[in-house]
Design a protein around this motif. Structure first.
Motif, PDB file in Angstrom:
ATOM      1  N   TYR A   6     -70.586  51.586  -1.204  1.00  0.00           N
ATOM      2  CA  TYR A   6     -69.622  52.832  -0.767  1.00  0.00           C
ATOM      3  C   TYR A   6     -69.685  53.806  -0.064  1.00  0.00           C
ATOM      4  N   PHE A   7     -70.757  53.712   0.750  1.00  0.00           N
ATOM      5  CA  PHE A   7     -71.084  53.977   2.180  1.00  0.00           C
ATOM      6  C   PHE A   7     -70.666  53.231   3.369  1.00  0.00           C
ATOM      7  N   VAL A   8     -69.400  52.383   3.287  1.00  0.00           N
ATOM      8  CA  VAL A   8     -68.482  52.252   4.288  1.00  0.00           C
ATOM      9  C   VAL A   8     -67.111  52.252   3.890  1.00  0.00           C
ATOM     10  N   TYR A   9     -66.800  52.970   5.707  1.00  0.00           N
ATOM     11  CA  TYR A   9     -65.850  53.812   5.726  1.00  0.00           C
ATOM     12  C   TYR A   9     -65.069  52.924   6.723  1.00  0.00           C
ATOM     13  N   GLY A  10     -63.638  52.798   6.839  1.00  0.00           N
ATOM     14  CA  GLY A  10     -62.707  52.228   8.211  1.00  0.00           C
ATOM     15  C   GLY A  10     -62.608  50.639   7.682  1.00  0.00           C
ATOM     16  N   VAL A  11     -62.130  49.834   8.460  1.00  0.00           N
ATOM     17  CA  VAL A  11     -61.785  48.436   8.276  1.00  0.00           C
ATOM     18  C   VAL A  11     -62.204  47.723   7.172  1.00  0.00           C
ATOM     19  N   GLU A  12     -63.688  48.131   7.354  1.00  0.00           N
ATOM     20  CA  GLU A  12     -64.702  47.233   6.472  1.00  0.00           C
ATOM     21  C   GLU A  12     -64.439  47.583   5.011  1.00  0.00           C
ATOM     22  N   GLN A  13     -63.836  49.055   4.724  1.00  0.00           N
ATOM     23  CA  GLN A  13     -64.303  49.696   3.401  1.00  0.00           C
ATOM     24  C   GLN A  13     -63.426  48.329   2.438  1.00  0.00           C
ATOM     25  N   ASP A  14     -63.729  47.981   1.040  1.00  0.00           N
ATOM     26  CA  ASP A  14     -63.184  48.207  -0.031  1.00  0.00           C
ATOM     27  C   ASP A  14     -62.086  49.534  -0.869  1.00  0.00           C
ATOM     28  N   SER A  15     -61.348  49.059  -0.741  1.00  0.00           N
ATOM     29  CA  SER A  15     -60.850  50.166  -1.735  1.00  0.00           C
ATOM     30  C   SER A  15     -61.443  49.874  -3.582  1.00  0.00           C
ATOM     31  N   ALA A  37     -54.282  63.362  -2.504  1.00  0.00           N
ATOM     32  CA  ALA A  37     -55.607  62.928  -1.795  1.00  0.00           C
ATOM     33  C   ALA A  37     -56.261  64.397  -2.460  1.00  0.00           C
ATOM     34  N   LEU A  38     -57.489  64.005  -2.748  1.00  0.00           N
ATOM     35  CA  LEU A  38     -58.490  63.864  -3.591  1.00  0.00           C
ATOM     36  C   LEU A  38     -59.478  64.370  -2.447  1.00  0.00           C
ATOM     37  N   LEU A  39     -60.388  65.462  -3.047  1.00  0.00           N
ATOM     38  CA  LEU A  39     -61.971  66.072  -2.258  1.00  0.00           C
ATOM     39  C   LEU A  39     -62.761  66.029  -2.841  1.00  0.00           C
ATOM     40  N   ARG A  44     -71.358  65.364   1.195  1.00  0.00           N
ATOM     41  CA  ARG A  44     -71.137  66.007   2.340  1.00  0.00           C
ATOM     42  C   ARG A  44     -71.041  65.331   3.889  1.00  0.00           C
ATOM     43  N   THR A  45     -70.336  65.961   4.590  1.00  0.00           N
ATOM     44  CA  THR A  45     -70.959  65.480   6.382  1.00  0.00           C
ATOM     45  C   THR A  45     -71.705  66.336   6.511  1.00  0.00           C
ATOM     46  N   ALA A  46     -72.859  66.370   7.249  1.00  0.00           N
ATOM     47  CA  ALA A  46     -73.514  66.715   7.700  1.00  0.00           C
ATOM     48  C   ALA A  46     -73.299  68.867   7.669  1.00  0.00           C
ATOM     49  N   GLU A  47     -72.153  69.160   7.751  1.00  0.00           N
ATOM     50  CA  GLU A  47     -71.346  70.060   8.760  1.00  0.00           C
ATOM     51  C   GLU A  47     -70.611  70.811   6.970  1.00  0.00           C
ATOM     52  N   GLY A  48     -71.287  70.066   5.941  1.00  0.00           N
ATOM     53  CA  GLY A  48     -70.702  70.090   4.405  1.00  0.00           C
ATOM     54  C   GLY A  48     -68.940  69.666   4.245  1.00  0.00           C
ATOM     55  N   GLU A  49     -68.015  69.210   5.670  1.00  0.00           N
ATOM     56  CA  GLU A  49     -66.977  68.774   4.331  1.00  0.00           C
ATOM     57  C   GLU A  49     -67.639  67.693   3.334  1.00  0.00           C
ATOM     58  N   TRP A  50     -66.447  67.868   2.240  1.00  0.00           N
ATOM     59  CA  TRP A  50     -66.219  66.915   1.101  1.00  0.00           C
ATOM     60  C   TRP A  50     -65.356  64.956   2.368  1.00  0.00           C
ATOM     61  N   GLU A  51     -66.368  64.494   1.428  1.00  0.00           N
ATOM     62  CA  GLU A  51     -65.811  63.351   1.050  1.00  0.00           C
ATOM     63  C   GLU A  51     -64.033  63.512   0.703  1.00  0.00           C
ATOM     64  N   ALA A  52     -63.398  62.510   1.748  1.00  0.00           N
ATOM     65  CA  ALA A  52     -61.952  62.635   1.051  1.00  0.00           C
ATOM     66  C   ALA A  52     -61.180  61.199   0.684  1.00  0.00           C
ATOM     67  N   TRP A  53     -60.673  61.054  -0.822  1.00  0.00           N
ATOM     68  CA  TRP A  53     -59.712  60.389  -0.961  1.00  0.00           C
ATOM     69  C   TRP A  53     -58.482  60.030  -1.063  1.00  0.00           C
ATOM     70  N   TYR A  54     -57.840  58.625  -0.847  1.00  0.00           N
ATOM     71  CA  TYR A  54     -56.232  58.536  -0.611  1.00  0.00           C
ATOM     72  C   TYR A  54     -56.662  57.042  -1.913  1.00  0.00           C
ATOM     73  N   PRO A  60     -55.461  49.762  -5.448  1.00  0.00           N
ATOM     74  CA  PRO A  60     -56.543  49.489  -6.009  1.00  0.00           C
ATOM     75  C   PRO A  60     -57.867  50.792  -5.481  1.00  0.00           C
ATOM     76  N   GLY A  61     -58.331  51.409  -6.196  1.00  0.00           N
ATOM     77  CA  GLY A  61     -59.258  52.195  -6.238  1.00  0.00           C
ATOM     78  C   GLY A  61     -58.789  52.978  -5.537  1.00  0.00           C
ATOM     79  N   ALA A  62     -59.677  53.842  -4.239  1.00  0.00           N
ATOM     80  CA  ALA A  62     -59.100  54.757  -3.339  1.00  0.00           C
ATOM     81  C   ALA A  62     -59.329  54.270  -1.754  1.00  0.00           C
ATOM     82  N   ASN A  63     -59.356  55.116  -0.532  1.00  0.00           N
ATOM     83  CA  ASN A  63     -59.593  54.482   0.631  1.00  0.00           C
ATOM     84  C   ASN A  63     -60.140  55.702   0.531  1.00  0.00           C
ATOM     85  N   ARG A  64     -61.868  56.090   1.288  1.00  0.00           N
ATOM     86  CA  ARG A  64     -61.994  56.828   1.085  1.00  0.00           C
ATOM     87  C   ARG A  64     -62.326  57.195   2.483  1.00  0.00           C
ATOM     88  N   TYR A  65     -63.093  58.439   2.867  1.00  0.00           N
ATOM     89  CA  TYR A  65     -62.913  59.028   4.222  1.00  0.00           C
ATOM     90  C   TYR A  65     -64.284  60.348   4.358  1.00  0.00           C
TER      91      TYR A  65
END
Length: 82
Positions: A6-15, A37-39, A44-54, A60-65
């Motif tokens: 789940y916690f793989v972001y960037g080009v290595e991520q599988d949606s 775009a969903l939040l 959440r990040t250490a600063e409290g920002e919510w993960e974002a999904w496209y 298939p699935g979602a790109n997560r940021y």
């Protein structure tokens, strides 16, 4: 979905590696091209920002940021890196 997938972001991520059980609690941040775009308040990040999904009907699935900022910056890179 185990954390190591789940916690793989960037080009290595599988949606397809997203947690469907989080979907009912997401916040619709807006429409983006032919998708949305969903939040996600569950991650959440250490600063409290919510993960974002496209999500889009052709993806298939979602790109997560890690944050909405990361989603927006990735979109800008894709549009203007030509």
């Amino acid at each position: 979905m185990p954390d190591e997938l789940y916690f793989v972001y960037g080009v290595e991520q599988d949606s397809i590696h997203y947690r469907g059980e989080y979907v009912p609690d997401t916040f619709l941040a807006g429409y983006w091209d032919d998708g949305v775009a969903l939040l996600n308040p569950h991650v959440r990040t250490a600063e409290g920002e919510w993960e974002a999904w496209y999500l889009a009907p052709w993806k298939p699935g979602a790109n997560r940021y890690r944050s909405f900022w990361d989603l927006a910056m990735d979109e800008l890179r894709m549009r203007y890196a030509r």
